[in-house]
Design an enzyme around this catalytic site. Structure first.
Site, PDB file in Angstrom:
ATOM      1  N   HIS A  54       0.921  -1.359   0.286  1.00 34.42           N
ATOM      2  CA  HIS A  54      -0.328  -0.077   0.089  1.00 34.42           C
ATOM      3  C   HIS A  54       0.171   1.018  -0.460  1.00 34.42           C
ATOM      4  CE1 HIS A  54      -3.163  -2.367   1.967  1.00 34.42           C
ATOM      5  NE2 HIS A  54      -3.555  -2.019   0.663  1.00 34.42           N
ATOM      6  N   CYS A  81      -2.801   0.261   9.839  1.00 36.20           N
ATOM      7  CA  CYS A  81      -3.825  -0.004   9.083  1.00 36.20           C
ATOM      8  C   CYS A  81      -4.221  -1.701  10.757  1.00 36.20           C
ATOM      9  CB  CYS A  81      -3.310  -1.889   8.507  1.00 36.20           C
ATOM     10  SG  CYS A  81      -1.436  -2.332   9.291  1.00 36.20           S
TER      11      CYS A  81
HETATM   12  C1  CIR Z   1      -3.776  -7.743   2.914  1.00 31.99           C
HETATM   13  O1  CIR Z   1      -3.387  -8.336   2.016  1.00 31.99           O
HETATM   14  O2  CIR Z   1      -5.283  -7.100   2.764  1.00 31.99           O
HETATM   15  C2  CIR Z   1      -3.511  -8.348   4.570  1.00 31.99           C
HETATM   16  N1  CIR Z   1      -3.231  -9.526   5.030  1.00 31.99           N
HETATM   17  C3  CIR Z   1      -3.015  -6.977   4.583  1.00 31.99           C
HETATM   18  C4  CIR Z   1      -3.683  -6.078   4.831  1.00 31.99           C
HETATM   19  C5  CIR Z   1      -2.732  -4.668   6.209  1.00 31.99           C
HETATM   20  N2  CIR Z   1      -3.291  -3.750   5.952  1.00 31.99           N
HETATM   21  C6  CIR Z   1      -2.793  -2.047   5.936  1.00 31.99           C
HETATM   22  O3  CIR Z   1      -1.470  -1.835   6.261  1.00 31.99           O
HETATM   23  N3  CIR Z   1      -3.591  -0.925   5.399  1.00 31.99           N
END
Ligand code: CIR
Length: 262
Positions: A160, A247
């Site tokens: 991201h 997150c």
């Molecule tokens: C994903 O791949 O969507 C999750 N395993 C990790 C998401 C992490 N989100 C973020 O950093 N905003």
């Protein structure tokens, strides 16, 4: 008063989505304890915790940031780029409804909140494997009436935009310039992550304090040398799931503003 919306880690966290990392065993009990400590940091920085229950069938649901963008004037419910994550948004929308007018990203657009970096009225959106131009256009239409500018930014090599850059003070960004071009951010001051800590650009700024992973001591030192107050937390189990500190929460002012106040 700030509210931090969080969700308890799912017992199925180990089955999370992975894009840039190999799968490793995740200790869910340890993840729970780390999450509790993270909540304590949010509270210490002045947030009231609004906690949703764990979602056993949704491995990545602890990463609530990806499901919404909460601004003073409205909340935008996202349409996550990973289809298996889309059922996460419904309960977050219900939780936000008492606080904000809601709008929703519509198909075919896809947007993860982890790609949205708001610095004052400037909104930077990562063009990543999760977020696309159609969603950026929708976000611009939703936010322009409130005076926000919305700019797409290319992201390469990480999940991201906020894996590559986050805000650490009113006028300062922490950045890994291998993953995003520093020139995209105009006149804002830049602190670079230590070269040995490429994953160290994700920090969570709240009321002048920064929640930051213990895994990046060299970059932490750089932040402290800039006079930034750092509260370090161990988030090892979330890092294995490709998450970090921004997150795991959605932080917003309890009272919003209507279009008339904007
Ligand atoms: C994903 O791949 O969507 C999750 N395993 C990790 C998401 C992490 N989100 C973020 O950093 N905003």
């Amino acid at each position: 008063m700030l509210i931090a919306l969080v969700r308890e880690p799912s017992p199925s966290l180990a089955n999370c989505e992975l894009t840039h990392l190999d799968r490793q065993p995740i200790d869910v009990e340890l993840a729970r304890r780390q999450h509790h400590r993270y909540e304590q940091c949010l509270a210490a920085l002045g947030c009231q915790i609004l906690r949703l229950p764990a979602e056993p069938a949704l491995p990545d649901s602890v990463f609530v940031e990806d499901t919404a963008i909460v601004l003073d004037e409205l909340a935008v419910i996202t349409r996550p780029g990973a289809a298996l994550r889309r059922p996460e948004t419904a309960s977050v929308a219900c939780a936000l409804e008492p606080y904000r007018r809601l709008c929703h990203i519509q198909p075919p657009g896809t947007l993860d909140g982890g790609d949205v970096l708001c610095v004052g009225k400037q909104v930077f959106v990562g063009l990543s494997s999760r977020s696309d131009q159609a969603a950026i256009d929708q976000l611009r239409s939703a936010l322009q009436p409130f005076g926000y500018s919305v700019k797409g930014v290319n992201v390469n090599g990480c999940l991201h935009l906020k894996s590559a850059v986050t805000q650490v003070a009113e006028d300062t960004l922490l950045i890994n310039s291998c993953w995003v071009n520093t020139g995209e951010f105009g006149k804002l001051r830049i602190v670079q992550v230590d070269a040995a800590e490429p994953h160290g650009a994700n920090a969570l700024l709240i009321h002048g304090g920064v929640i930051y992973p213990t895994a990046f001591p060299h970059t932490q030192k750089r932040l402290e040398e800039q006079g930034i107050q750092v509260m370090a937390v161990d988030v090892s189990e979330f890092a294995k799931a490709e998450g970090a500190v921004t997150c795991c929460s959605l932080v917003f002012k309890r009272g919003g503003k209507s279009l008339r106040d904007a």
